[in-house]
Design a protein around this motif. Structure first.
Motif, PDB file in Angstrom:
ATOM      1  N   ALA A 156       0.874  -1.142  -0.129  1.00  0.00           N
ATOM      2  CA  ALA A 156       0.007   0.018   0.133  1.00  0.00           C
ATOM      3  C   ALA A 156       0.749   1.242  -0.040  1.00  0.00           C
ATOM      4  N   PRO A 157       1.511   1.568  -0.983  1.00  0.00           N
ATOM      5  CA  PRO A 157       2.475   2.629  -1.303  1.00  0.00           C
ATOM      6  C   PRO A 157       1.517   4.077  -1.345  1.00  0.00           C
ATOM      7  N   THR A 158       2.045   5.066  -0.811  1.00  0.00           N
ATOM      8  CA  THR A 158       1.497   6.225  -0.963  1.00  0.00           C
ATOM      9  C   THR A 158       1.596   6.867  -2.440  1.00  0.00           C
ATOM     10  N   THR A 159       0.381   7.063  -2.956  1.00  0.00           N
ATOM     11  CA  THR A 159       0.377   7.312  -4.327  1.00  0.00           C
ATOM     12  C   THR A 159      -0.101   8.684  -4.722  1.00  0.00           C
ATOM     13  N   GLY A 160       0.215   9.103  -6.036  1.00  0.00           N
ATOM     14  CA  GLY A 160      -0.615  10.369  -6.491  1.00  0.00           C
ATOM     15  C   GLY A 160       0.406  10.957  -7.234  1.00  0.00           C
ATOM     16  N   ARG A 161      -0.167  11.916  -7.944  1.00  0.00           N
ATOM     17  CA  ARG A 161       0.752  12.295  -9.186  1.00  0.00           C
ATOM     18  C   ARG A 161       1.979  13.220  -8.507  1.00  0.00           C
ATOM     19  N   ALA A 162       1.702  14.041  -7.519  1.00  0.00           N
ATOM     20  CA  ALA A 162       2.971  14.659  -6.842  1.00  0.00           C
ATOM     21  C   ALA A 162       3.875  13.756  -6.525  1.00  0.00           C
ATOM     22  N   ALA A 163       3.530  12.720  -5.675  1.00  0.00           N
ATOM     23  CA  ALA A 163       4.539  11.604  -5.044  1.00  0.00           C
ATOM     24  C   ALA A 163       5.358  11.027  -6.301  1.00  0.00           C
ATOM     25  N   GLU A 164       4.495  10.597  -7.378  1.00  0.00           N
ATOM     26  CA  GLU A 164       5.285  10.317  -8.376  1.00  0.00           C
ATOM     27  C   GLU A 164       6.179  10.999  -9.041  1.00  0.00           C
ATOM     28  N   ALA A 165       5.752  12.296  -9.273  1.00  0.00           N
ATOM     29  CA  ALA A 165       6.613  13.384  -9.949  1.00  0.00           C
ATOM     30  C   ALA A 165       8.016  13.649  -9.070  1.00  0.00           C
ATOM     31  N   ASN A 166       7.808  13.586  -7.654  1.00  0.00           N
ATOM     32  CA  ASN A 166       8.713  13.746  -6.487  1.00  0.00           C
ATOM     33  C   ASN A 166       9.783  12.402  -6.806  1.00  0.00           C
ATOM     34  N   ALA A 167       9.299  11.367  -6.801  1.00  0.00           N
ATOM     35  CA  ALA A 167       9.978  10.321  -6.980  1.00  0.00           C
ATOM     36  C   ALA A 167      10.969  10.413  -8.530  1.00  0.00           C
ATOM     37  N   LEU A 168      10.330  10.742  -9.570  1.00  0.00           N
ATOM     38  CA  LEU A 168      11.008  10.907 -10.930  1.00  0.00           C
ATOM     39  C   LEU A 168      12.080  11.903 -10.640  1.00  0.00           C
ATOM     40  N   ARG A 169      11.793  13.069 -10.206  1.00  0.00           N
ATOM     41  CA  ARG A 169      12.752  13.980  -9.911  1.00  0.00           C
ATOM     42  C   ARG A 169      14.165  13.350  -9.033  1.00  0.00           C
ATOM     43  N   LEU A 170      13.840  12.861  -7.922  1.00  0.00           N
ATOM     44  CA  LEU A 170      14.928  12.210  -7.374  1.00  0.00           C
ATOM     45  C   LEU A 170      15.945  11.102  -8.099  1.00  0.00           C
ATOM     46  N   LEU A 171      15.160  10.503  -8.713  1.00  0.00           N
ATOM     47  CA  LEU A 171      15.873   9.212  -9.672  1.00  0.00           C
ATOM     48  C   LEU A 171      16.536   9.891 -10.777  1.00  0.00           C
ATOM     49  N   ALA A 172      15.923  10.866 -11.456  1.00  0.00           N
ATOM     50  CA  ALA A 172      16.879  11.540 -12.563  1.00  0.00           C
ATOM     51  C   ALA A 172      17.940  12.163 -11.855  1.00  0.00           C
ATOM     52  N   LEU A 173      17.790  12.971 -10.814  1.00  0.00           N
ATOM     53  CA  LEU A 173      18.921  13.587 -10.290  1.00  0.00           C
ATOM     54  C   LEU A 173      19.934  12.771  -9.846  1.00  0.00           C
ATOM     55  N   ALA A 174      19.651  11.524  -9.406  1.00  0.00           N
ATOM     56  CA  ALA A 174      20.528  10.586  -8.941  1.00  0.00           C
ATOM     57  C   ALA A 174      21.129   9.932 -10.039  1.00  0.00           C
ATOM     58  N   GLY A 175      20.765  10.146 -11.319  1.00  0.00           N
ATOM     59  CA  GLY A 175      21.377   9.481 -12.500  1.00  0.00           C
ATOM     60  C   GLY A 175      20.980   7.986 -12.666  1.00  0.00           C
ATOM     61  N   GLU A 176      19.718   7.888 -12.258  1.00  0.00           N
ATOM     62  CA  GLU A 176      18.947   6.743 -12.511  1.00  0.00           C
ATOM     63  C   GLU A 176      18.047   6.679 -13.872  1.00  0.00           C
ATOM     64  N   SER A 177      17.991   5.742 -14.581  1.00  0.00           N
ATOM     65  CA  SER A 177      17.030   5.443 -15.679  1.00  0.00           C
ATOM     66  C   SER A 177      15.488   5.890 -15.279  1.00  0.00           C
TER      67      SER A 177
END
Length: 315
Positions: A156-177
């Protein structure tokens, strides 16, 4: 680039408001509505991470610093202003480090709250820590990437577009695909903005987080995202140029700027946001979270950020 004298003073006074809102732990105080209509303090990690990010444009050590803004600050006040912004951000990182779980994750109501770690708080806090550690050897943020993956794979992860966008930002800044995540968020952006989901009570939070992810991580296909989101954001602009209260107006204006929009709606939104600043220096409280939760310092920092970043267009 020059700042209007009035904006100079607004930024200086507003930074003082944020200093006064920072607790001894480094946290930016968060409040929720209580019975009787008042506000009561509740610890939360997410607003502190948002303040940390919003003040990055004033911090020369940040990867998101806006050097023209610093050059445009009054020379007599520039050094003190910059040092104060840096100190606020450093103390926020100290607070976030204190609240980090041993797994490398964060919880919305803090480490001792008993609620499960969530993707939104983890991604936002980890991005703050990444910005502070960007010159460190190795990959000290890899544990945060692993923690985020474990949370997102939970039942049961916390979902929502804002959370998904924040996850995308972190991973992109960390150099992940992040190619697949970009596809998913673009598909979601084709749908109407939800009135509220996850930790947020306003649809503009979703647009803000998506636009910020694309702008800060320099992601591809921004034109596609803008074509989907800009009309939806503009549909929420009122006849005075704002988007409701001060927080909503800062979020809406910031989303438009980060999406590359340069229409006449921007100066109208700037004027509306400046009209909402209080005589005491900051912007009034507006709830960001359900149940009336929010942070005056968060509203003020977001307003400062977007007004400073759009000062050149207003000149």
């Amino acid at each position: 680039m020059t700042l209007a004298p009035a904006l100079d003073q607004v930024l200086i006074r507003s930074l003082s408001v944020i200093v006064r809102g920072q607790l001894g732990t480094g946290e930016m105080a968060t409040y929720f509505r209580v019975s009787g209509g008042g506000l009561g303090y509740t610890r939360s990690t997410l607003p502190s991470a948002y303040v940390h990010d919003a003040l990055a444009c004033f911090d020369p050590t940040s990867m998101f610093v806006e050097t023209p803004i610093l050059d445009a600050l009054p020379p007599r006040a520039r050094g003190r202003f910059v040092r104060t912004a840096q100190r606020i951000r450093r103390r926020i990182r100290q607070f976030l480090a204190w609240q980090e779980d041993c797994t490398g994750s964060w919880r919305f109501f803090g480490r001792g709250s008993g609620v499960a770690p969530d993707a939104d708080s983890t991604a936002a806090a980890a991005a703050s820590m990444l910005d502070g550690r960007r010159r460190a050897p190795g990959r000290p943020w890899s544990r945060h990437v692993r923690a985020l993956a474990e949370i997102e794979a939970s039942p049961a992860p916390t979902t929502g577009r804002a959370a998904e966008a924040n996850a995308l930002r972190l991973l992109a800044l960390a150099g992940e695909s992040v190619g697949g995540r970009i596809d998913e968020l673009l598909r979601a952006a084709a749908e109407p903005l939800p009135p509220g989901a996850g930790h947020y009570a306003t649809p503009l939070a979703h647009a803000y987080c998506a636009a910020r992810a694309w702008a800060q991580a320099r992601l591809s296909r921004r034109e596609e995202l803008a074509a989907l989101l800009v009309p939806r954001v503009l549909a929420l602009q009122d006849e005075r140029g704002g988007f409701g209260g001060p927080l909503s107006t800062a979020l809406g204006l910031s989303a438009l700027v980060d999406l590359g929009h340069r229409g006449p709606e921007l100066p109208r939104a700037r004027a509306a946001l400046l009209d909402l600043v209080g005589a005491w220096g900051g912007w009034p409280f507006e709830a960001l979270f359900p149940a009336g939760g929010g942070s005056l310092a968060c509203t003020t920092a977001l307003a400062m950020d977007v007004l400073a970043r759009t000062a050149q267009e207003a000149a």
